[in-house]
Write an enzyme that holds these catalytic residues in place. Structure first.
Site, mmCIF file in Angstrom:
data_model
loop_
_atom_site.group_PDB
_atom_site.id
_atom_site.type_symbol
_atom_site.label_atom_id
_atom_site.label_comp_id
_atom_site.label_asym_id
_atom_site.label_seq_id
_atom_site.Cartn_x
_atom_site.Cartn_y
_atom_site.Cartn_z
ATOM 1 N N ASN A 111 51.276 -39.116 19.840
ATOM 2 C CA ASN A 111 51.347 -37.939 18.832
ATOM 3 C C ASN A 111 51.628 -38.438 17.367
ATOM 4 O OD1 ASN A 111 51.585 -36.503 21.196
ATOM 5 N ND2 ASN A 111 53.999 -36.032 21.240
ATOM 6 N N HIS A 157 26.244 -6.379 -10.924
ATOM 7 C CA HIS A 157 25.887 -5.630 -9.969
ATOM 8 C C HIS A 157 24.194 -5.737 -9.493
ATOM 9 C CE1 HIS A 157 29.495 -3.163 -10.858
ATOM 10 N NE2 HIS A 157 29.240 -3.633 -12.029
ATOM 11 N N SER A 278 5.321 -20.752 7.589
ATOM 12 C CA SER A 278 5.268 -19.502 8.713
ATOM 13 C C SER A 278 4.093 -19.917 9.706
ATOM 14 C CB SER A 278 4.952 -18.082 8.118
ATOM 15 O OG SER A 278 4.589 -17.254 9.250
ATOM 16 N N LYS A 284 2.872 -17.979 3.732
ATOM 17 C CA LYS A 284 4.294 -17.933 3.218
ATOM 18 C C LYS A 284 4.609 -19.403 2.841
ATOM 19 C CE LYS A 284 6.871 -15.588 3.707
ATOM 20 N NZ LYS A 284 7.647 -14.768 4.886
ATOM 21 N N ASN A 286 8.630 -20.730 2.510
ATOM 22 C CA ASN A 286 10.133 -19.996 2.626
ATOM 23 C C ASN A 286 11.340 -20.813 2.408
ATOM 24 O OD1 ASN A 286 8.899 -17.844 3.962
ATOM 25 N ND2 ASN A 286 8.976 -18.796 5.882
ATOM 26 N N GLU A 291 18.698 -21.079 2.567
ATOM 27 C CA GLU A 291 19.138 -19.993 3.647
ATOM 28 C C GLU A 291 19.717 -20.765 4.587
ATOM 29 O OE1 GLU A 291 15.504 -16.959 4.362
ATOM 30 O OE2 GLU A 291 14.831 -19.212 4.526
ATOM 31 N N TYR A 318 54.748 -31.582 18.829
ATOM 32 C CA TYR A 318 53.436 -31.705 19.458
ATOM 33 C C TYR A 318 52.985 -30.652 20.445
ATOM 34 C CZ TYR A 318 49.057 -33.317 20.964
ATOM 35 O OH TYR A 318 47.702 -33.617 21.368
HETATM 36 N N1 ARG Z 1 43.793 -36.392 22.315
HETATM 37 C C1 ARG Z 1 45.137 -35.972 21.831
HETATM 38 C C2 ARG Z 1 44.937 -35.409 20.581
HETATM 39 O O1 ARG Z 1 43.592 -35.122 19.985
HETATM 40 C C3 ARG Z 1 45.949 -36.958 21.385
HETATM 41 C C4 ARG Z 1 47.407 -36.862 21.432
HETATM 42 C C5 ARG Z 1 47.936 -36.697 22.921
HETATM 43 N N2 ARG Z 1 49.358 -36.507 22.879
HETATM 44 C C6 ARG Z 1 49.837 -36.145 24.076
HETATM 45 N N3 ARG Z 1 51.057 -36.225 24.094
HETATM 46 N N4 ARG Z 1 48.985 -35.890 25.097
HETATM 47 O O2 ARG Z 1 45.816 -34.503 19.906
#
Ligand code: ARG
Length: 459
Positions: A111, A157, A278, A284, A286, A291, A318
């Site tokens: 995490n 405008h 085209s 053409k 383009n 775009e 998380y």
């Molecule tokens: N692949 C996960 C992500 O991108 C990584 C973190 C995963 N953490 C967990 N507790 N499963 O967030």
């Protein structure tokens, strides 16, 4: 080897359908360099704090270095069966260095690791974008300087409004890009915070030196709240927002280029090598580049709204939903890089058709405001001047004439204040020259803006 970094509490292995759905490796392998560099800094810190031995750290570092070099050379075979880049690197380390590799993840969670990797990657991404924006600004300034003499109709405008300098019009985009750069640099400050040490959510029981890791990895500060640190994706949303505004600006410029290069306008000619043809209409040519830039705005806005929606209502800390941040970020990054590069090329090489622009200024009563100002300067309240000039425009239109084609006698019927000096007020060149106030379209004012821009850019 098993590809998972968990599994102890499970009776059964994961179903294939879970593996496929859960995996982020196909897109997060882009984070391999950051993942390994972050791991190496973490490892050195663990050794310095006496959490692992110097010898263990040396073995881990040696192997990580070797894995990174292999990946750099493109020789590493990324086994898509792995869950994510973090488990792939760790499992490869253990396979090559032996059980000592299993110590690397001490006091760390994926995490805080994933947030670290993404922040490291984003810092580089912002620097790249920032320099591409700078390049584009440089081209704008150069083109503005080259075309400083060119007068064109300014629009509101999409109706002809007042004469302006092409350089003034171009420099408007310099200002937009300047704000875009500022926004990315602001974003950078908030990306530049080290989340590592937050572990899963609560911090760690080990005595970590987070400041040391921050120093080693070039982070300005460390996060102050571990629960926020592993939940926070504000920095990604900010990046997507800064990108959204930037591509919106590029899209407006694109739209102008499309219009200007149409036969109806004929204000600009795009180089052959940056246009397409085209398959059916042989004549053409383009403007696909502007775009496509205009079109790609949709996906960037989509990523922003998508991520905000993903984040909305997530409880701390998380949640796996957060894995959705990466594809949005990477795709936005790639899109922005491409769009900036192609638009810069286009701006560099397109030609502006002075004659058509000049013709555009001659027709459509673009000096009407100046005529009202003329009367107001002679003491007529502006509202009355506006009304009188409106009537004069109507009269001229009925006679299929421009204001400057009316005789003095005809004009005097509308106001006795009008004298022979009025004709100078109806000349588009003079309309432009009278606007030398700061920010105006007068050649001196625009030159000053260009000089200021050059100083800002250090060129
Ligand atoms: N692949 C996960 C992500 O991108 C990584 C973190 C995963 N953490 C967990 N507790 N499963 O967030």
């Amino acid at each position: 080897m098993t590809d998972k970094v968990w599994g102890g509490r499970f009776d059964k292995g994961p179903d294939e359908i879970l593996n496929l759905f859960n995996a982020s490796l196909p897109f997060d392998k882009r984070l391999y360099a950051q993942d390994i560099d972050g791991s190496m800094a973490h490892c050195r810190m663990l050794a310095k704090q006496g959490i692992i031995s110097a010898d263990e750290a040396a073995q881990i570092l040696e192997t990580l270095k070797e894995i990174r070099a292999e990946m750099d050379r493109g020789e590493f075979l990324f086994d898509e069966g792995f869950e994510d880049i973090h488990s792939l690197v760790e499992k490869t380390l253990v396979k090559r260095a032996g059980p000592v590799g299993e110590k690397l993840h001490t006091a760390r969670s994926r995490n805080d690791q994933v947030s670290l990797d993404l922040r490291m990657y984003m810092k580089e991404a912002i620097r790249r974008l920032e320099s591409l924006i700078h390049d584009m600004q440089g081209v704008i300034v150069r083109r503005a300087e080259e075309e400083i003499e060119v007068i064109m109709p300014g629009y509101t405008h999409l109706q002809r409004a007042q004469p302006v300098l092409l350089a003034h019009h171009l420099m408007a985009y310099y200002e937009m890009l300047k704000r875009d750069r500022e926004r990315f640099l602001e974003n950078y400050r908030r990306v530049n915070v080290l989340p590592l040490g937050s572990a899963a959510l609560a911090g760690s029981t080990f005595d970590l030196d987070r400041e040391m890791v921050a120093r080693e990895l070039g982070f300005e500060k460390i996060s102050e709240n571990s629960m926020d640190a592993v939940s926070d994706r504000d920095f990604v949303a900010e990046f997507l927002f800064a990108s959204s505004l930037l591509i919106m600006h590029l899209s407006r410029l694109s739209e102008e280029i499309v219009i200007w290069s149409s036969q109806e306008f004929g204000f600009a000619t795009l180089p052959d090598e940056l246009c397409t043809g085209s398959s059916i209409m042989p004549q053409k040519k383009n403007p696909d580049i502007p775009e496509l830039v205009r079109g790609k705005t949709g996906r960037v806005f989509g990523h922003l709204v998508g991520l905000l929606t993903t984040l909305k209502g997530l409880p701390l800390s998380y949640n796996k939903d957060l894995q959705e941040d990466k594809e949005a970020f990477f795709d936005t990054m790639d899109t922005m890089e491409q769009c900036l590069a192609v638009m810069t090329r286009l701006l560099e090489s397109m030609t502006f058709n002075k004659e058509s622009m000049r013709e555009g200024v001659e027709q459509g009563y673009l000096a009407a405001t100046d005529l009202a100002d003329y009367l107001a300067r002679k003491g007529l309240p502006f509202r009355q001047a506006h009304e009188k000039v409106g009537k004069m425009v109507l009269y001229a239109m009925q006679g299929k004439k421009e204001l400057r084609e009316l005789t003095l006698e005809e004009m005097k019927k509308f106001s006795e204040l009008i004298e022979n000096d009025v004709y100078q007020w109806l000349d588009p060149l003079h309309c432009v020259r009278r606007r030398e106030l700061p920010g105006g379209t007068g050649p001196g004012a625009v030159r000053r803006q260009i000089e200021l821009a050059k100083r800002e850019m250090g060129i």
